[in-house]
Write an enzyme that holds these catalytic residues in place. Structure first.
Site, PDB file in Angstrom:
ATOM      1  N   LYS A 137       0.858  -1.187   0.000  1.00 27.50           N
ATOM      2  CA  LYS A 137       0.000   0.000   0.000  1.00 27.50           C
ATOM      3  C   LYS A 137       0.893   1.235   0.000  1.00 27.50           C
ATOM      4  O   LYS A 137       1.992   1.210   0.590  1.00 27.50           O
ATOM      5  CB  LYS A 137      -0.879  -0.062   1.254  1.00 27.50           C
ATOM      6  CG  LYS A 137      -2.043   0.904   1.287  1.00 27.50           C
ATOM      7  CD  LYS A 137      -2.947   0.569   2.476  1.00 27.50           C
ATOM      8  CE  LYS A 137      -4.059   1.587   2.647  1.00 27.50           C
ATOM      9  NZ  LYS A 137      -4.971   1.203   3.749  1.00 27.50           N
ATOM     10  N   LEU A 187      -7.368   8.161   2.985  1.00 29.52           N
ATOM     11  CA  LEU A 187      -7.424   6.759   3.438  1.00 29.52           C
ATOM     12  C   LEU A 187      -8.536   6.498   4.449  1.00 29.52           C
ATOM     13  O   LEU A 187      -8.585   5.450   5.078  1.00 29.52           O
ATOM     14  CB  LEU A 187      -6.086   6.301   4.057  1.00 29.52           C
ATOM     15  CG  LEU A 187      -4.932   6.054   3.080  1.00 29.52           C
ATOM     16  CD1 LEU A 187      -4.337   7.337   2.560  1.00 29.52           C
ATOM     17  CD2 LEU A 187      -3.859   5.187   3.698  1.00 29.52           C
ATOM     18  N   SER A 213      -9.513   1.316   2.445  1.00 27.58           N
ATOM     19  CA  SER A 213      -8.566   2.135   1.724  1.00 27.58           C
ATOM     20  C   SER A 213      -7.447   1.340   1.062  1.00 27.58           C
ATOM     21  O   SER A 213      -6.644   1.919   0.347  1.00 27.58           O
ATOM     22  CB  SER A 213      -7.953   3.165   2.681  1.00 27.58           C
ATOM     23  OG  SER A 213      -7.221   2.504   3.709  1.00 27.58           O
ATOM     24  N   ILE A 234      -7.779   0.617   9.807  1.00 30.03           N
ATOM     25  CA  ILE A 234      -8.125   1.313  11.050  1.00 30.03           C
ATOM     26  C   ILE A 234      -9.627   1.217  11.296  1.00 30.03           C
ATOM     27  O   ILE A 234     -10.103   1.517  12.388  1.00 30.03           O
ATOM     28  CB  ILE A 234      -7.666   2.799  11.017  1.00 30.03           C
ATOM     29  CG1 ILE A 234      -7.649   3.405  12.427  1.00 30.03           C
ATOM     30  CG2 ILE A 234      -8.536   3.625  10.099  1.00 30.03           C
ATOM     31  CD1 ILE A 234      -7.032   4.780  12.515  1.00 30.03           C
ATOM     32  N   ALA A 235     -10.363   0.776  10.288  1.00 32.92           N
ATOM     33  CA  ALA A 235     -11.829   0.686  10.439  1.00 32.92           C
ATOM     34  C   ALA A 235     -12.423  -0.369   9.505  1.00 32.92           C
ATOM     35  O   ALA A 235     -13.642  -0.590   9.502  1.00 32.92           O
ATOM     36  CB  ALA A 235     -12.472   2.042  10.150  1.00 32.92           C
ATOM     37  N   GLY A 236     -11.558  -1.015   8.718  1.00 31.88           N
ATOM     38  CA  GLY A 236     -12.049  -2.017   7.767  1.00 31.88           C
ATOM     39  C   GLY A 236     -11.261  -2.007   6.467  1.00 31.88           C
ATOM     40  O   GLY A 236     -11.598  -2.703   5.513  1.00 31.88           O
ATOM     41  N   SER A 237     -10.177  -1.253   6.427  1.00 30.85           N
ATOM     42  CA  SER A 237      -9.468  -0.961   5.175  1.00 30.85           C
ATOM     43  C   SER A 237      -8.689  -2.112   4.563  1.00 30.85           C
ATOM     44  O   SER A 237      -8.247  -2.017   3.421  1.00 30.85           O
ATOM     45  CB  SER A 237      -8.511   0.216   5.386  1.00 30.85           C
ATOM     46  OG  SER A 237      -9.221   1.426   5.407  1.00 30.85           O
TER      47      SER A 237
END
Lengths: 529, 529
Positions: A137, A187, A213, A234-237
């Site tokens: 990434k 992101l 992201s 950080i939340a589902g990326s």
């Protein structure tokens, strides 16, 4: 945005695309079919282009990271041939999905040649990843390359002067880096557009989003321009893009993988929900291979934030107790995901696993706590970066406004950190009671309400952010595809997403990464049987 | 304080002392020599009283937790005889040092009898701690007992309605609880006085402090009224008392031991320096036994804050790389500690260990960050508890005022948490560089500037709080005693502390509890050789 910035953007894109050799360029008969509105499948277009040799197709399509490293280590394949095949395929996939940010095929081939020479001379590999091509990434610094992350203002930044710790460690294990991959603006949304590199497309259907992201990772791995990649979550990326492109992804417990020396994305010392890197790959075994290889190399020796928690093999258990939380009634899943989960549960029950139906606390509870925490970051570095480049937030990002989840008139005070932490404590205790009462090995639940959605239509991450808040390791397992005939029902029209991959999430208790991955392998195997 | 409170205090003390059987009471010829000004040694007074039989002396003096559990498990000793011997000795030690808060010998003997019956009937133990008497710091809830912690206002609290998780787990492993132990007011000073129970005395010399806040534990274990105890440590509260009474103590990485269901001491959700429980015992092996027994029973199954990091045996290494940080020039150690460390280092070098001299960042840096963090707790529960009972802070506590370590005019704002976290990050990175450059297995350093001090003269915890801030596991190893002849020099008068134990601290990297304990065993063995 000023014309000076516009010019830098055009230069950046042109420089990137110039790094694709002429003989790997797709004809306009193909590229004319590529756009964010196109309903073409990049799988079909790649086949139509027919630029890959049978051997290149065999190397890139009929392998996993596990099998590739074994073949290289046994001398059956050379690092060079593997690197060359993946560079070429990644270039083709990029032209179909717009998924790369940085290209350095020349360095990859040079390194692969060096690895082959080492192998010939020493009669052994440099490490478990000898010759394995790995995509990264864009935030993962690679010495001499840029980490623009789609920020216009970053176009004036110099190239990185050293590797991120994860890159150092993967390289020490023998990995070959050949490109970095695209992300959405800041992101912080589950989309794939930014002003520098534009929009990344889903290989299954170009008009669909690959999620975010880790958008470019998912597009490349989905169409096998990459065998294994490093995303962040950080939340589902990591998990949503893996779901949307039909591959496996894993969000480990925070700080089991090294985070240090990457491009900055949050205020230093940021205390809220923590990001982590995570692997995306083609099998559950490959996720385990990634985690085991990195952790056994002791990341805490190179990054003081990485936790000195050693890898311990979780013995395979053929009969698991699997909690099934099929949906949050406030955010019901769409028919393709409901069918996917029901079908998976049937197969798992038939395979002898114990299934326990779980009633969970509302996901909105987690979302609200997480957003209060994000609101505590008064600096908000990503938005500062946007200002630096004269950028406006894209619509998807504006729609993600954390304010919508906060109580009206919410103003955090000095005690808010302690209050948030107490609320997380209570919320985790609710889950602890569920885990204990059902004596769970692992929880099976949705990773998203639906499969890949049309670009710009994702919305909040209701099924993934809760595990970041709780810091529970969680993987995504691909299973099945949307079928517009059986899935169009109850007012849901599945035709636009017909053929998109479906799948689900598996969640373990905090720090039980090894057990979660073991369960992921066992469950994936049961579903393939 | 009102006369109503005074009356409750007198009632509480009388009720406690009434639980000591008549035949275990010391004669006034002995008790008249007990006071915080007395220069008597409780070791001598205990011998003079001659109330313990040879067998009771043998059980309590010539064993470790490891040997006691082995003897009970082999049938050589009964749980009852062991419990009876320790109840009696603890009662005697209490009368010499004022170290107990709650006494429940009757329950202990009943449980010991049940354990013996179980053993006779089943032919096996209930767990690794079958029949082992364990003392508990007053904050550890025991069902049916009080957890006053010296707060006058707590005298009106009901008895605990359930065990703390640590007590549940120890009991499940076979432990026998028989008393709880004294603490200083608010537990936030390294002293031993509170208004409810008065002052605990150091068994080596009654006019010296046993340290704090695990004061009663240290006094009891120091004089073998206890074979093993549970203390807690947020700034040095296990380690300093262990040092002052010549025993071993260990502060593990936070959340490896379960913290849940103890008496409240901090605002729920408190985000600053975190406390942890830790064992105090007579050998390094016993510290390991405690940690291993609890962690192998998986505390995360009973306490959602405990981390699911499994125990892994650290293979014994006979040749260690030991960093030696002999002092912070801003807070130089006194001659007894300087001599202790120099002598230990000589022996360790002679035993073949590699010694590397370490230059460390100033301890004041850690103290200042820690105090900024403590200042963020706007609720300050311990001070609220003082108000509830109409108490004034004791002088030692007033002197500990965190304000003295803060910049003039310091007012925390909403970003302060993030700033503190960034500062800790940088500070840990400084230590990471030291650790890496010297390739350390463990760091040897002072645990305090001196040995036990006269009551009320301790001052700030300059050599322990840094490891809490960094969350590095750290043990205390007793080694030698103050000698007023050789240690009175450079203007330091060692006569008042003559005969007090000396020792040092061993520190490992965060989460390397197993390795730190292994190194503690190896080093302790080398010093005994």
């Amino acid at each position: 945005m000023t014309s000076e910035w516009q010019e830098l953007i055009q230069k950046k894109r042109a420089a990137r695309d110039a790094l694709i050799p002429q003989e790997w360029r797709l004809p306009t008969t193909i590229t004319s079919k590529v756009s964010p509105e196109s309903t073409y499948s990049a799988f079909d277009l790649l086949k139509e282009a027919a630029l890959l040799t049978d051997r290149e197709n065999d190397i890139t399509e009929n392998n996993t990271a596990t099998s590739l490293t074994a073949k290289i280590a046994s001398g059956e394949l050379s690092s060079y041939d593997v690197a060359a095949a993946f560079c070429k395929r990644a270039a083709l996939v990029h032209q179909l999905t717009n998924s790369l940010t940085e290209i350095f095929f020349d360095k990859a081939l040079e390194r692969a040649r060096w690895l082959d020479e080492y192998f010939a001379k020493e009669g052994k590999t440099v490490g478990p990843f000898h010759g394995l091509p790995i995509t990264l990434k864009d935030m993962v610094h690679i010495k001499g390359e840029h980490s623009t992350m789609g920020f216009v203002g970053h176009l004036k930044y110099p190239a990185a002067d050293e590797h991120a710790v994860i890159a150092e460690m993967l390289e020490a294990a023998g990995a070959v880096f050949y490109c970095k991959t695209n992300v959405p603006q800041t992101l912080f949304v589950c989309e794939s557009f930014n002003n520098v590199f534009g929009r990344t497309l889903n290989p299954y259907k170009l008009c669909l989003s690959p999620g975010g992201s880790s958008s470019g990772e998912a597009a490349q791995i989905g169409l096998r321009g990459s065998i294994m990649g490093v995303g962040s979550d950080i939340a589902g990326s990591v998990r949503v893009p893996a779901l949307f492109t039909g591959v496996y992804g894993f969000r480990p417990t925070v700080n089991r993988l090294p985070w240090a020396k990457q491009a900055d994305l949050a205020s230093k010392g940021w205390q809220g929900v923590q990001p982590t890197l995570g692997p995306i790959a083609h099998t559950a075994q490959d996720l385990t291979l990634f985690m085991k290889t990195v952790i056994q190399a002791q990341p805490w020796r190179y990054d003081s934030t990485a936790l000195a928690v050693p890898w311990h093999d979780a013995p395979r258990e053929e009969k698991l107790t699997i909690g099934v939380w099929s949906q949050d009634p406030e955010f019901p899943v769409y028919p393709p995901i409901a069918r996917c989960i029901a079908s998976a549960v049937d197969k798992l029950r038939a395979a002898g696993h114990t299934i326990k139906v779980i009633e969970a606390p509302p996901t909105m509870k987690a979302m609200k706590i997480a957003m209060r925490w994000f609101a505590l970051d008064q600096v908000n570095l990503p938005f500062k970066f946007l200002e630096d480049g004269g950028e406006q937030p894209i619509a998807d990002l504006a729609a993600m406004d954390p304010g919508q989840f906060l109580d009206p008139g919410y103003v955090p005070d000095l005690h808010e950190n302690i209050r948030i932490s107490a609320d997380i404590h209570d919320y985790r205790d609710e889950w602890a009671k569920i885990w204990r009462d059902a004596d769970l090995d692992v929880l099976l639940c949705p990773a998203s309400r639906g499969s890949a959605v049309p670009h710009g239509e994702f919305g909040p991450l209701m099924y993934t952010i809760l595990w970041n808040l709780l810091d529970f390791p969680s993987s995504v397992v691909p299973f099945g595809k949307v079928n517009k005939i059986v899935d169009s029902k109850d007012g849901y029209d599945a035709s636009v997403v017909d053929g998109a991959p479906t799948g689900f999430q598996l969640v373990g208790w905090r720090f039980q990464d090894e057990q979660t991955l073991m369960a992921t392998e066992v469950i994936a195997d049961a579903l393939k049987a």
